[in-house]
Scaffold this motif. Structure first.
Motif, PDB file in Angstrom:
ATOM      1  N   HIS A   1       0.747  -1.327  -0.122  1.00 60.02           N
ATOM      2  CA  HIS A   1      -0.095  -0.028   0.058  1.00 60.02           C
ATOM      3  C   HIS A   1       0.663   1.361   0.118  1.00 60.02           C
ATOM      4  O   HIS A   1       0.631   2.227  -0.868  1.00 60.02           O
ATOM      5  CB  HIS A   1      -0.981   0.081   1.237  1.00 60.02           C
TER       6      HIS A   1
ATOM      7  N   ASP B   1     -14.740  -3.048  -4.044  1.00 60.88           N
ATOM      8  CA  ASP B   1     -13.527  -3.334  -4.015  1.00 60.88           C
ATOM      9  C   ASP B   1     -12.957  -4.450  -4.794  1.00 60.88           C
ATOM     10  O   ASP B   1     -12.084  -4.447  -5.475  1.00 60.88           O
ATOM     11  CB  ASP B   1     -13.225  -3.814  -2.546  1.00 60.88           C
ATOM     12  N   ASN B   2     -13.739  -5.219  -4.898  1.00 54.76           N
ATOM     13  CA  ASN B   2     -13.410  -6.595  -5.826  1.00 54.76           C
ATOM     14  C   ASN B   2     -13.255  -6.227  -7.352  1.00 54.76           C
ATOM     15  O   ASN B   2     -12.423  -6.914  -7.899  1.00 54.76           O
ATOM     16  CB  ASN B   2     -14.313  -7.827  -5.535  1.00 54.76           C
TER      17      ASN B   2
ATOM     18  N   PRO C   1      -7.601  -2.415   0.672  1.00 51.75           N
ATOM     19  CA  PRO C   1      -8.376  -3.199  -0.442  1.00 51.75           C
ATOM     20  C   PRO C   1      -7.672  -4.351  -0.992  1.00 51.75           C
ATOM     21  O   PRO C   1      -6.461  -4.542  -0.692  1.00 51.75           O
ATOM     22  CB  PRO C   1      -8.305  -1.952  -1.701  1.00 51.75           C
ATOM     23  N   SER C   2      -8.332  -5.161  -1.473  1.00 49.66           N
ATOM     24  CA  SER C   2      -7.775  -6.554  -2.042  1.00 49.66           C
ATOM     25  C   SER C   2      -6.613  -6.417  -2.928  1.00 49.66           C
ATOM     26  O   SER C   2      -5.986  -7.506  -2.914  1.00 49.66           O
ATOM     27  CB  SER C   2      -8.675  -7.655  -2.196  1.00 49.66           C
ATOM     28  N   SER C   3      -6.617  -5.288  -3.810  1.00 52.02           N
ATOM     29  CA  SER C   3      -5.498  -5.263  -4.402  1.00 52.02           C
ATOM     30  C   SER C   3      -4.165  -5.223  -3.732  1.00 52.02           C
ATOM     31  O   SER C   3      -3.218  -5.594  -4.614  1.00 52.02           O
ATOM     32  CB  SER C   3      -5.752  -4.048  -5.316  1.00 52.02           C
TER      33      SER C   3
ATOM     34  N   TYR D   1      -8.310  -4.649   6.390  1.00 50.46           N
ATOM     35  CA  TYR D   1      -9.071  -3.720   5.928  1.00 50.46           C
ATOM     36  C   TYR D   1      -8.704  -2.789   4.859  1.00 50.46           C
ATOM     37  O   TYR D   1      -9.447  -1.884   4.245  1.00 50.46           O
ATOM     38  CB  TYR D   1      -9.451  -2.441   7.275  1.00 50.46           C
TER      39      TYR D   1
ATOM     40  N   THR E   1      -4.685  -8.722   3.472  1.00 48.83           N
ATOM     41  CA  THR E   1      -5.017  -7.220   3.292  1.00 48.83           C
ATOM     42  C   THR E   1      -5.783  -6.576   4.380  1.00 48.83           C
ATOM     43  O   THR E   1      -5.691  -5.369   4.820  1.00 48.83           O
ATOM     44  CB  THR E   1      -5.544  -6.777   1.863  1.00 48.83           C
TER      45      THR E   1
ATOM     46  N   ALA F   1     -10.106  -4.184  -7.303  1.00 49.06           N
ATOM     47  CA  ALA F   1      -8.825  -5.007  -7.369  1.00 49.06           C
ATOM     48  C   ALA F   1      -8.442  -5.926  -8.478  1.00 49.06           C
ATOM     49  O   ALA F   1      -7.351  -5.979  -8.860  1.00 49.06           O
ATOM     50  CB  ALA F   1      -8.989  -5.700  -6.043  1.00 49.06           C
TER      51      ALA F   1
END
Length: 433
Positions: free
Chosen positions: A146, A228-229, A174-176, A172, A170, A232
């Protein structure tokens, strides 16, 4: 935000007494706060460009590794003998190669927390936080991803061979910012990282056409939703394209490019080849590599367990330190060897040791860490810290500072809640260059 040596911290400004005493106008307050934040976050010197986090799941016994107690009764000290290091300290006989290189690393003998369950202890050692039912915290690799993002088109956070546990994610964030998993063990014959080659029948020109078409489709999805998905997945695709388009980045994963004699020195086993792969990745530009090795939950026959598993790790870690040093990378690569907790002071009736979070050991090397030091101490039976106790938050704060990240910087959790990267940790200053 708390910042050492900074009288204009955010919390300081938000107290009525501080504001009234200084007589600041709102524009002056905001200007000084912005200057303080910029100074705190942007100008922390980074000693370590990369981290290799070697995680030993199950709970490594400190008594049979880096903190033996040769003068305690047999039922406490166990069957292992000790060995002198090249600095005059004493380790267990299980690490003879590391003992010859003790001047290249330091040991914390006073790590401590209160979580005796594997999952909760693992959470502590991957995030620097105690587990909370209200919030999932990001692991070290995700925070580094991040804060810094990719370098040389390599994923910033890579797991060898797979994401090791549910707390290496990850949280909290973002899943990226999740870890890229190799998906296979580099010690296996014919090792190959999944998804790094174009599918059969897809040449470079066709790849470019597919990439352009997918970008058009993805742009519509991203503009239509803030999920988010979706964002990501778009980020993952972009990074995958960058990796596939960069031969030097792809080559970092090809362990067959290494000299056969060097592979032999590391050891043609899980520990050796995973450590060698980690060195290849940080040398090429990955910011944080997490690798796991072995199973250290030795409730039974601990002597036999160490004699089976430790030789490969001892050899691989010793060669990793030599290799990084020879390449001029040790000073800028932090090597951290940790586990979720230690083992009980007393040998149990099954000739093993049980879970013990009250005190255990961690190894640190390179990346701004002094060599040849022992920090803290456990008591005479390795039951509790006797000197300079170190918490997971302290360890995390120190690791982040060495990477140039201020640990009490606030990130945004869902609901626009500001959460410090680490809450309340102190720098382990005696170990820092």
């Amino acid at each position: 935000m708390r910042c050492e040596g900074n009288p204009f911290s955010r919390r300081g400004f938000l107290t009525a007494g501080a504001l009234g005493g200084l007589g600041l106008s709102l524009p002056e307050l905001l200007m000084r706060e912005a200057m303080a934040e910029q100074k705190s976050y942007d100008f922390v010197e980074a000693k370590a460009k990369s981290v290799i986090h070697v995680y030993l799941p199950g709970g490594l016994a400190h008594q049979e590794s880096f903190d033996p107690k040769p003068y305690s009764p047999l039922e406490y000290r166990g069957e292992m003998r000790t060995i002198k290091t090249n600095t005059g300290e004493v380790f267990a006989e299980t690490v003879p190669q590391l003992a010859k290189r003790a001047d290249k690393f330091s040991i914390i003998r006073s790590m401590t927390h209160g979580e005796a369950a594997h999952e909760r202890g693992t959470h502590n050692m991957f995030t620097g936080y105690k587990p909370s039912p209200a919030l999932q915290y990001p692991c070290f690799g995700s925070v580094v991803s991040h804060e810094y993002g990719p370098r040389n088109n390599l994923p910033p956070y890579i797991c060898i061979p797979n994401v090791p546990n549910e707390f290496a994610g990850t949280g909290y964030l973002p899943s990226s910012y999740g870890g890229f998993a190799l998906g296979a063990d580099p010690a296996r014959d014919g090792f190959k990282v999944r998804d790094l080659d174009l599918a059969g029948g897809v040449d470079a020109e066709r790849f470019v056409r597919r990439k352009q078409a997918l970008q058009m489709v993805n742009s519509n999805f991203v503009s239509a939703t803030a999920a988010d998905n979706v964002g990501a997945m778009n980020t993952f695709y972009e990074r995958a394209y960058s990796l596939l388009d960069t031969p030097a980045a792809k080559e970092a994963f090809d362990i067959e490019k290494e000299d056969a004699k060097l592979r032999d020195r590391y050891g043609r086993n899980q520990a050796g080849q995973r450590l060698l792969m980690a060195r290849r990745l940080v040398e090429a530009g990955t910011r944080l590599v997490t690798l796991t090795y072995g199973g250290w939950d030795m409730h039974q026959n601990i002597t036999q367990g160490f004699r089976s598993q430790m030789p490969s790790l001892d050899q691989g870690l010793a060669v990793l330190l030599d290799d990084l040093s020879d390449r001029g990378l040790l000073d800028e690569t932090l090597v951290m060897v940790s586990s979720e907790f230690g083992r009980t002071p007393k040998i149990n009736t099954d000739a093993g040791r049980d879970h013990w979070p009250k005190v255990f050991s961690v190894m640190l090397a390179g990346g701004g860490i002094k060599g040849g030091m022992i920090h803290g101490a456990s008591d005479s039976t390795a039951a509790e810290p006797e000197l300079d106790a170190v918490s997971p938050a302290d360890l995390a704060t120190t690791m982040y500072r060495l990477m140039g990240i201020v640990a009490d910087k606030e990130l945004m959790a869902p609901g626009d809640r500001p959460i410090e990267i680490v809450d309340g940790g102190k720098l382990i200053s005696p170990l820092m260059v």
